[in-house]
Design an enzyme around this catalytic site. Structure first.
Site, PDB file in Angstrom:
ATOM      1  N   MET A   1       4.735   2.294   7.168  1.00 33.07           N
ATOM      2  CA  MET A   1       5.486   3.341   6.481  1.00 33.07           C
ATOM      3  C   MET A   1       6.858   2.802   6.063  1.00 33.07           C
ATOM      4  O   MET A   1       7.769   3.577   5.753  1.00 33.07           O
ATOM      5  CB  MET A   1       5.648   4.568   7.372  1.00 33.07           C
ATOM      6  CG  MET A   1       4.302   5.204   7.707  1.00 33.07           C
ATOM      7  SD  MET A   1       4.439   6.940   8.124  1.00 33.07           S
ATOM      8  CE  MET A   1       5.507   6.864   9.537  1.00 33.07           C
TER       9      MET A   1
ATOM     10  N   GLY B   1       8.910  -5.612  14.736  1.00 34.75           N
ATOM     11  CA  GLY B   1       7.559  -5.197  15.145  1.00 34.75           C
ATOM     12  C   GLY B   1       6.582  -5.363  13.998  1.00 34.75           C
ATOM     13  O   GLY B   1       5.511  -5.971  14.144  1.00 34.75           O
ATOM     14  N   HIS B   2       6.975  -4.827  12.833  1.00 30.41           N
ATOM     15  CA  HIS B   2       6.114  -4.979  11.644  1.00 30.41           C
ATOM     16  C   HIS B   2       5.972  -6.458  11.280  1.00 30.41           C
ATOM     17  O   HIS B   2       4.879  -6.912  10.912  1.00 30.41           O
ATOM     18  CB  HIS B   2       6.722  -4.257  10.436  1.00 30.41           C
ATOM     19  CG  HIS B   2       6.914  -2.786  10.620  1.00 30.41           C
ATOM     20  ND1 HIS B   2       8.147  -2.199  10.725  1.00 30.41           N
ATOM     21  CD2 HIS B   2       6.011  -1.776  10.711  1.00 30.41           C
ATOM     22  CE1 HIS B   2       8.011  -0.888  10.862  1.00 30.41           C
ATOM     23  NE2 HIS B   2       6.731  -0.596  10.857  1.00 30.41           N
TER      24      HIS B   2
ATOM     25  N   GLN C   1       0.149  -2.403  19.201  1.00 33.57           N
ATOM     26  CA  GLN C   1      -0.164  -1.770  20.492  1.00 33.57           C
ATOM     27  C   GLN C   1       0.846  -0.655  20.803  1.00 33.57           C
ATOM     28  O   GLN C   1       0.559   0.272  21.545  1.00 33.57           O
ATOM     29  CB  GLN C   1      -0.149  -2.844  21.596  1.00 33.57           C
ATOM     30  CG  GLN C   1      -0.332  -2.341  23.012  1.00 33.57           C
ATOM     31  CD  GLN C   1      -1.667  -1.646  23.229  1.00 33.57           C
ATOM     32  OE1 GLN C   1      -2.663  -1.947  22.557  1.00 33.57           O
ATOM     33  NE2 GLN C   1      -1.699  -0.697  24.146  1.00 33.57           N
TER      34      GLN C   1
ATOM     35  N   ASP D   1       1.605   1.803  19.092  1.00 32.85           N
ATOM     36  CA  ASP D   1       0.947   3.082  18.801  1.00 32.85           C
ATOM     37  C   ASP D   1      -0.491   2.996  19.293  1.00 32.85           C
ATOM     38  O   ASP D   1      -1.443   2.912  18.504  1.00 32.85           O
ATOM     39  CB  ASP D   1       1.011   3.368  17.295  1.00 32.85           C
ATOM     40  CG  ASP D   1       2.442   3.484  16.818  1.00 32.85           C
ATOM     41  OD1 ASP D   1       3.013   4.561  16.945  1.00 32.85           O
ATOM     42  OD2 ASP D   1       3.011   2.474  16.357  1.00 32.85           O
TER      43      ASP D   1
HETATM   44  P1  AMP Z   1       4.707   2.453  11.120  1.00 36.02           P
HETATM   45  O1  AMP Z   1       5.443   1.868   9.964  1.00 36.02           O
HETATM   46  O2  AMP Z   1       5.602   3.041  12.169  1.00 36.02           O
HETATM   47  O3  AMP Z   1       3.590   3.354  10.708  1.00 36.02           O
HETATM   48  O4  AMP Z   1       4.018   1.227  11.848  1.00 36.02           O
HETATM   49  C1  AMP Z   1       3.188   0.340  11.153  1.00 36.02           C
HETATM   50  C2  AMP Z   1       2.508  -0.549  12.136  1.00 36.02           C
HETATM   51  O5  AMP Z   1       3.491  -1.295  12.856  1.00 36.02           O
HETATM   52  C3  AMP Z   1       1.691   0.232  13.182  1.00 36.02           C
HETATM   53  O6  AMP Z   1       0.462  -0.445  13.394  1.00 36.02           O
HETATM   54  C4  AMP Z   1       2.566   0.169  14.404  1.00 36.02           C
HETATM   55  O7  AMP Z   1       1.841   0.239  15.616  1.00 36.02           O
HETATM   56  C5  AMP Z   1       3.214  -1.195  14.248  1.00 36.02           C
HETATM   57  N1  AMP Z   1       4.442  -1.280  15.030  1.00 36.02           N
HETATM   58  C6  AMP Z   1       5.496  -0.422  15.001  1.00 36.02           C
HETATM   59  N2  AMP Z   1       6.412  -0.790  15.921  1.00 36.02           N
HETATM   60  C7  AMP Z   1       5.935  -1.885  16.554  1.00 36.02           C
HETATM   61  C8  AMP Z   1       6.416  -2.730  17.598  1.00 36.02           C
HETATM   62  N3  AMP Z   1       7.566  -2.503  18.198  1.00 36.02           N
HETATM   63  N4  AMP Z   1       5.643  -3.770  17.980  1.00 36.02           N
HETATM   64  C9  AMP Z   1       4.433  -4.004  17.381  1.00 36.02           C
HETATM   65  N5  AMP Z   1       3.937  -3.252  16.390  1.00 36.02           N
HETATM   66  C10 AMP Z   1       4.670  -2.208  15.979  1.00 36.02           C
END
Ligand code: AMP
Length: 283
Positions: A30, A36-37, A148, A150
């Site tokens: 998003m 993390g991303h 992981q 989420d």
């Molecule tokens: P989001 O943009 O929040 O929808 O996240 C996109 C992807 O990044 C999802 O698969 C999340 O699980 C992953 N993600 C978000 N934060 C982290 C993190 N701290 N470590 C690993 N993956 C993450």
């Protein structure tokens, strides 16, 4: 790096890569990208020959009263990050591109969407499963990368892939944390300095719980009490759930055994944070 705002153009780019025999990796996000991303993108770049990242704040996974409007959207910075990380195409569609008409078809994964975040975030996983299905149909990746962090989302997507025979392999990457243990999240930027400090209790409590399990504690209520005690050190932390569940079915356990997921959701001020750890008692 190409930037694509339409389904047609991203399909063309991926098709060309596929025809050239390239393995396609896909990281749905998003935006508001952070380390993390980036860890997911790096894994995709390592394992695949062509990497697509989507940046789309999906309205159908937010319920009324959640932070859809205020969700950060720093697109330029995100594009820089993707370029540096070696992404081949960023798919950044508008809402109109993804949902041109009223959406009447939904992907509803049962049972495992009910506990944990499913209890408070009504319709969230229906929105996630539906948008991931749409994105998988658009990109048609060989591998798709999830965090992981989420854990329930990853479990839901894996279940959906298996139940609907979708030809994509899901790779779940470890949670990336700040030095103080706080799981990196796009929502951390909503936290005040003090609240960010309070939030470190979340991972501290998960570590304590891991120690208890590895030391042989089998009683789930004792473990939940232990976590609760640590979180209660901050009056700002409002616990939504502390759950000890089977890592695959996400059903509550009363006694520790097998692969266990310990998951926490809290509110600090108006910010909702989640975190979890996996403990494999068979190892
Ligand atoms: P989001 O943009 O929040 O929808 O996240 C996109 C992807 O990044 C999802 O698969 C999340 O699980 C992953 N993600 C978000 N934060 C982290 C993190 N701290 N470590 C690993 N993956 C993450």
């Amino acid at each position: 790096m190409k930037i694509s705002e339409t389904i047609k153009s991203v399909r063309e780019l991926v098709n060309t890569a596929r025809k050239a025999g390239k393995k396609i990796g896909f990281v749905p996000t998003m935006g508001a990208l952070h380390i993390g991303h980036i860890s997911l993108i790096e894994e995709a770049v390592k394992q695949c020959d062509f990497v697509a990242v989507s940046i789309f704040v999906n309205p159908t996974q937010f319920s009324v009263g959640e932070d859809f409007q205020k969700y950060p959207r720093p697109l330029q910075a995100d594009l820089e990050i993707c370029k540096k990380a070696g992404v081949d195409v960023v798919f950044a569609p508008s809402i109109k591109e993804m949902y041109p008409n009223e959406n009447l078809t939904w992907v509803n994964v049962e049972k495992i969407t009910e506990p944990l975040c499913g209890k408070s975030r009504h319709g969230h996983f229906r929105g996630v499963a539906t948008v991931c299905t749409k994105l998988f149909n658009i990109v048609v990746p060989d591998f798709a990368y999830f965090g992981q962090k989420d854990a329930q989302q990853a479990a839901v997507i894996k279940q959906m892939i298996s139940d609907l025979n979708m030809p994509v392999e899901i790779v779940v990457c470890p949670t990336v944390r700040e030095k103080d243990g706080l799981a990196v999240s796009s929502r951390n930027q909503y936290l005040s300095r003090q609240h960010k400090k309070d939030a470190t209790l979340i991972y501290k409590s998960l570590q304590k719980c891991q120690q208890m399990i590895l030391a042989g504690e089998e009683d789930v209520s004792v473990i939940i009490d232990g976590i609760g005690q640590i979180l209660s050190q901050s009056p700002a932390i409002e616990i939504e759930y502390i759950s000890v569940v089977d890592a695959q079915t996400l059903q509550n356990l009363t006694k520790i055994s097998g692969k266990v997921l310990v998951a926490i959701a809290v509110k600090i001020g108006s910010t909702r944070l989640i975190d979890n750890i996996l403990v494999d008692t068979n190892e």
